[in-house]
Design a protein around this motif. Sequence first.
Motif, PDB file in Angstrom:
ATOM      1  N   HIS A 140      -2.488   2.096  -7.768  1.00 44.98           N
ATOM      2  CA  HIS A 140      -2.018   0.760  -7.370  1.00 44.98           C
ATOM      3  C   HIS A 140      -0.603   0.545  -7.889  1.00 44.98           C
ATOM      4  O   HIS A 140      -0.277  -0.470  -8.497  1.00 44.98           O
ATOM      5  N   GLY A 141       0.245   1.551  -7.645  1.00 40.20           N
ATOM      6  CA  GLY A 141       1.667   1.420  -7.960  1.00 40.20           C
ATOM      7  C   GLY A 141       2.354   0.719  -6.795  1.00 40.20           C
ATOM      8  O   GLY A 141       1.784  -0.177  -6.161  1.00 40.20           O
ATOM      9  N   ASN A 142       3.578   1.142  -6.478  1.00 40.56           N
ATOM     10  CA  ASN A 142       4.341   0.488  -5.403  1.00 40.56           C
ATOM     11  C   ASN A 142       3.536   0.367  -4.109  1.00 40.56           C
ATOM     12  O   ASN A 142       3.357  -0.715  -3.561  1.00 40.56           O
ATOM     13  N   VAL A 143       3.030   1.498  -3.633  1.00 43.29           N
ATOM     14  CA  VAL A 143       2.362   1.519  -2.320  1.00 43.29           C
ATOM     15  C   VAL A 143       0.953   0.909  -2.425  1.00 43.29           C
ATOM     16  O   VAL A 143       0.580   0.042  -1.637  1.00 43.29           O
ATOM     17  N   GLY A 144       0.184   1.352  -3.426  1.00 38.81           N
ATOM     18  CA  GLY A 144      -1.206   0.905  -3.559  1.00 38.81           C
ATOM     19  C   GLY A 144      -1.320  -0.602  -3.739  1.00 38.81           C
ATOM     20  O   GLY A 144      -2.146  -1.258  -3.104  1.00 38.81           O
ATOM     21  N   LYS A 145      -0.462  -1.150  -4.595  1.00 39.57           N
ATOM     22  CA  LYS A 145      -0.505  -2.596  -4.871  1.00 39.57           C
ATOM     23  C   LYS A 145      -0.171  -3.373  -3.586  1.00 39.57           C
ATOM     24  O   LYS A 145      -0.848  -4.335  -3.229  1.00 39.57           O
ATOM     25  N   THR A 146       0.858  -2.920  -2.893  1.00 38.43           N
ATOM     26  CA  THR A 146       1.258  -3.604  -1.655  1.00 38.43           C
ATOM     27  C   THR A 146       0.138  -3.507  -0.611  1.00 38.43           C
ATOM     28  O   THR A 146      -0.138  -4.466   0.113  1.00 38.43           O
ATOM     29  N   LEU A 147      -0.501  -2.348  -0.563  1.00 37.01           N
ATOM     30  CA  LEU A 147      -1.603  -2.168   0.388  1.00 37.01           C
ATOM     31  C   LEU A 147      -2.735  -3.157   0.091  1.00 37.01           C
ATOM     32  O   LEU A 147      -3.253  -3.817   1.008  1.00 37.01           O
ATOM     33  N   ILE A 148      -3.113  -3.268  -1.187  1.00 31.07           N
ATOM     34  CA  ILE A 148      -4.214  -4.188  -1.534  1.00 31.07           C
ATOM     35  C   ILE A 148      -3.826  -5.609  -1.097  1.00 31.07           C
ATOM     36  O   ILE A 148      -4.632  -6.324  -0.489  1.00 31.07           O
ATOM     37  N   GLU A 149      -2.587  -5.989  -1.366  1.00 31.34           N
ATOM     38  CA  GLU A 149      -2.149  -7.336  -0.973  1.00 31.34           C
ATOM     39  C   GLU A 149      -2.214  -7.510   0.550  1.00 31.34           C
ATOM     40  O   GLU A 149      -2.669  -8.529   1.056  1.00 31.34           O
ATOM     41  N   GLN A 150      -1.770  -6.480   1.277  1.00 28.42           N
ATOM     42  CA  GLN A 150      -1.801  -6.578   2.749  1.00 28.42           C
ATOM     43  C   GLN A 150      -3.246  -6.687   3.256  1.00 28.42           C
ATOM     44  O   GLN A 150      -3.548  -7.470   4.163  1.00 28.42           O
ATOM     45  N   VAL A 151      -4.151  -5.902   2.670  1.00 32.07           N
ATOM     46  CA  VAL A 151      -5.553  -5.930   3.124  1.00 32.07           C
ATOM     47  C   VAL A 151      -6.159  -7.309   2.846  1.00 32.07           C
ATOM     48  O   VAL A 151      -6.788  -7.913   3.719  1.00 32.07           O
ATOM     49  N   LEU A 152      -5.926  -7.823   1.616  1.00 31.75           N
ATOM     50  CA  LEU A 152      -6.503  -9.135   1.279  1.00 31.75           C
ATOM     51  C   LEU A 152      -5.943 -10.216   2.202  1.00 31.75           C
ATOM     52  O   LEU A 152      -6.661 -11.094   2.671  1.00 31.75           O
ATOM     53  N   HIS A 153      -4.671 -10.106   2.489  1.00 36.55           N
ATOM     54  CA  HIS A 153      -4.016 -11.111   3.327  1.00 36.55           C
ATOM     55  C   HIS A 153      -4.536 -11.091   4.766  1.00 36.55           C
ATOM     56  O   HIS A 153      -4.680 -12.129   5.405  1.00 36.55           O
ATOM     57  N   SER A 154      -4.846  -9.902   5.277  1.00 37.80           N
ATOM     58  CA  SER A 154      -5.201  -9.799   6.709  1.00 37.80           C
ATOM     59  C   SER A 154      -6.687  -9.709   6.971  1.00 37.80           C
ATOM     60  O   SER A 154      -7.098  -9.622   8.134  1.00 37.80           O
ATOM     61  N   SER A 155      -7.517  -9.686   5.926  1.00 38.17           N
ATOM     62  CA  SER A 155      -8.919  -9.333   6.173  1.00 38.17           C
ATOM     63  C   SER A 155      -9.652 -10.361   7.059  1.00 38.17           C
ATOM     64  O   SER A 155     -10.452  -9.972   7.912  1.00 38.17           O
ATOM     65  N   GLU A 156      -9.358 -11.656   6.888  1.00 36.12           N
ATOM     66  CA  GLU A 156     -10.034 -12.659   7.719  1.00 36.12           C
ATOM     67  C   GLU A 156      -9.666 -12.485   9.194  1.00 36.12           C
ATOM     68  O   GLU A 156     -10.498 -12.551  10.090  1.00 36.12           O
ATOM     69  N   GLU A 157      -8.386 -12.254   9.416  1.00 40.35           N
ATOM     70  CA  GLU A 157      -7.871 -12.076  10.783  1.00 40.35           C
ATOM     71  C   GLU A 157      -8.509 -10.836  11.444  1.00 40.35           C
ATOM     72  O   GLU A 157      -8.894 -10.853  12.607  1.00 40.35           O
ATOM     73  N   ILE A 158      -8.641  -9.781  10.647  1.00 39.07           N
ATOM     74  CA  ILE A 158      -9.231  -8.546  11.188  1.00 39.07           C
ATOM     75  C   ILE A 158     -10.715  -8.758  11.491  1.00 39.07           C
ATOM     76  O   ILE A 158     -11.232  -8.274  12.496  1.00 39.07           O
ATOM     77  N   LYS A 159     -11.360  -9.519  10.635  1.00 42.59           N
ATOM     78  CA  LYS A 159     -12.787  -9.805  10.876  1.00 42.59           C
ATOM     79  C   LYS A 159     -12.928 -10.566  12.198  1.00 42.59           C
ATOM     80  O   LYS A 159     -13.782 -10.267  13.016  1.00 42.59           O
ATOM     81  N   ARG A 160     -12.037 -11.527  12.391  1.00 48.61           N
ATOM     82  CA  ARG A 160     -12.111 -12.352  13.599  1.00 48.61           C
ATOM     83  C   ARG A 160     -11.772 -11.542  14.852  1.00 48.61           C
ATOM     84  O   ARG A 160     -12.458 -11.601  15.857  1.00 48.61           O
ATOM     85  N   ARG A 161     -10.723 -10.744  14.742  1.00 47.67           N
ATOM     86  CA  ARG A 161     -10.251 -10.059  15.956  1.00 47.67           C
ATOM     87  C   ARG A 161     -10.967  -8.748  16.238  1.00 47.67           C
ATOM     88  O   ARG A 161     -11.136  -8.351  17.383  1.00 47.67           O
ATOM     89  N   LYS A 162     -11.374  -8.069  15.170  1.00 52.75           N
ATOM     90  CA  LYS A 162     -11.949  -6.724  15.372  1.00 52.75           C
ATOM     91  C   LYS A 162     -13.407  -6.613  14.966  1.00 52.75           C
ATOM     92  O   LYS A 162     -14.010  -5.546  15.110  1.00 52.75           O
ATOM     93  N   ASN A 163     -13.959  -7.699  14.400  1.00 49.27           N
ATOM     94  CA  ASN A 163     -15.334  -7.657  13.912  1.00 49.27           C
ATOM     95  C   ASN A 163     -15.518  -6.580  12.838  1.00 49.27           C
ATOM     96  O   ASN A 163     -16.554  -5.932  12.767  1.00 49.27           O
TER      97      ASN A 163
END
Length: 513
Positions: free
Chosen positions: A165-188
Motif C-alpha cells: 500500500h505504497g504509492n500505487v497500492g494506497k491510491t488503488l484502495i482509495e479508488q476502489v472505496l470511492h467507486s464501489s457503490e457505483e460499480i455495485k449499481r452499474r455492474k452488480n
Amino acid sequence: MKANANEIKFFKNRSIIKFEGADFLGEIGIDGRVFKALTLARISVGVISQQAVENGLSILVHEDDSEKAVTCLIEEFAPERKSGKVSQIYSINNVSVIGFVADDLNKILSELARNNVFPLLLNQNSSEKRINIVVTSSQDEKTKNIIESEIFKKPKTVHLAIIGHGNVGKTLIEQVLHSSEEIKRRKNIHLKVVAVANSRKIAFNKKGFDNTWSDEVFAAEKSSNVDELINFSKENQLENLIVVDNTASVDFVKNYQALAENGFDLVSSNKIFNTLPIEEYRKLRYTLNKNNKRYLYETNVGAGLPLIDTIKLLHLSGENITRIKGVFSGTLSYVFNNFSLRDDKFSTIVNEALEKGFTEPDPREDLSGNDVARKLLILARELDLINEFSDINIQNLVPEALLSVSKQEFLSRLEELDEEYDKIKKNQEPNHVLRYVGDLHGDLQKEKGELDVKLISVPATSALGQLKGSDSIFEIYTESYGENPIVIMGAGAGAKVTARGVFGDILRLSETK
Ligand SMILES: NC(=O)C1=CN([C@@H]2O[C@H](COP(=O)(O)OP(=O)(O)OC[C@H]3O[C@@H](n4cnc5c(N)ncnc54)[C@H](O)[C@@H]3O)[C@@H](O)[C@H]2O)C=CC1
Ligand SMILES: N[C@@H](CC=O)C(=O)O
C-alpha cells in the motif's frame, strides 16, 4: 419455471453414506434392501445418488444417524461383503446440502468450479429444475453465496487482497472505496477489500475495509505472510478471490503459484514475475490454466496505457509485429525531457521524479535501465519470444561505485552524477535532446529478438524529441501498418494512472468471474 427467493434450502450437519460394490448391474432388489435396512433403523434418508458406472449408491442422512446407518448396512450386507460383491460401506461426515431451483445449472456449476467447489453429490429433478447439491461444510457458506448471487441476481461479491500500500497500492484502495457503490449499481459487482499487507504485516477485515483501513493496518498484529491470507480466505469461505501485487518485491512473486492453486486470480503492477527465467514464467501459466485462474498485468508496461492488451490482440489475430520502440520509462522520460530543456542539475530533476511517485521504490532500478529492460522483455514475451533478461543490452546510467550502496546513501550522493550528465548534454549536436529508449527489433519470427536499452540524442523536432512531462511513447511496427507505426502515448508513470490501470484489470476479472 423461474427461480424463486423462497426456494433455497440449506441443511448443515449431514453425512453421506457410501455404498460401493463390484458389480450390481442387473441385480434386482439391492436398492430395496438398502432402504429397508435404513427404514427399520428409523433413519430418514435425504438426497440419493446412484453411480451406475462405479456401481454404488450415495445416501444423505443426518450426521447423528451416520454411524447407525453404516452399521445397519454392514449387517444387512454381511454375506455380500464376505463374497466381495459389496466392497465398501462408509460415511463422509461434515457435509451440507443446498437445494434450489435454477434455470442454468451449468452456469452455477462453472461458477462453483472457478471457486474450487466441486459438489460431492448432485441430484436434479429435470422437470422442476430442482437441484440438490452436497458440499463439504468448509465450503457451504461460500457455495450458498455463489448460488444466491447467480439465481437471485444479487451483487456478486469479489474479495480483494491488496499487497503493498505504497504509492500505487494506497491510491488503488482509495479508488476502489470511492467507486464501489457505483460499480455495485452499474455492474452488480460488490468489490470488497478484505486484506491489506505491507512488507511487515497483514490486516484482515471480512466485512471489507472502509476509509479507516490504514488505521486497521497500523494496528494489525499478524505478520505479512501468504499462508495467513490463504487460511483467512478458507476459514471465511470467501468466493471470487483476487490478489493484487502492488509491491516491487522479488520475494512476493514466489507466492503466485500457491495463490493460484488456492483459488486466487492475480493482478500485478509488479513486473518481476514476468521477467523471471522462462521456465518459471511458463510454470505459473500452466498452473493458472490447470486451476482455471487468470493473471492480468496491464500496468507492467506503460502504467495505465492500454499497451499489453493491444499487443496481445494484434499478435493473437496474426498481425506480424516487426519492431517495438520508444520511451518506456515515465521516470526517465520526465528526467530527460526536463534535463534537456532546463538549466537545473540532473540530481534535482531525479529527485523531482522521485517525489512525484514516478520512480521504482529504489530509483536505481530506473536509472540502471533495469525497469525499461523488464518492460521490453515483457513485451517480447507477449510476442512468444523466449528471450531472457540476460539477453538485453542495457546502458546503465548509475556509476559503478553507487550500484551496491544503500538506497539512502545513493540518494545522498546523487549529485555525483551531475557533472557527467552535464557533459553528455553539452556534447550533443545543436537542437538535440536526450531520450532513454527501449528497442525490440531483429527477426521477431525467430525464437529470440534483439533487445536494446540505451540513452540517445535525437532532434528536438522528432516524435521522441517532442515528448513532454512523464509521457511514454510506444511505436509498434507491424506488417500491415508498414512504415507508419501504431503509436500509443501518454502518462507512463504515476500513482493515479497506474492504480486506475490496476483497477481496470480487477474489473476485467470481476466481470468474467
Ligand atoms: N509508480 C508508478 O508509476 C508505477 C509503478 N508500477 C509498479 O508498482 C509497484 C509499486 O510501486 P510503488 O507503489 O511506487 O512502490 P512503493 O515503494 O511506494 O510501495 C511498495 C509497497 O509494497 C510493500 N511491500 C514490499 N515488499 C513486500 C512484500 N514482500 N510483501 C508485502 N508487501 C510488500 C511495501 O511495504 C509498500 O507498501 C512496483 O512494482 C512498480 O514497478 C507500475 C507502473 C507504474
Ligand atoms: N518507475 C516506472 C514506473 C512504471 O512502470 C517508470 O518510471 O516508468
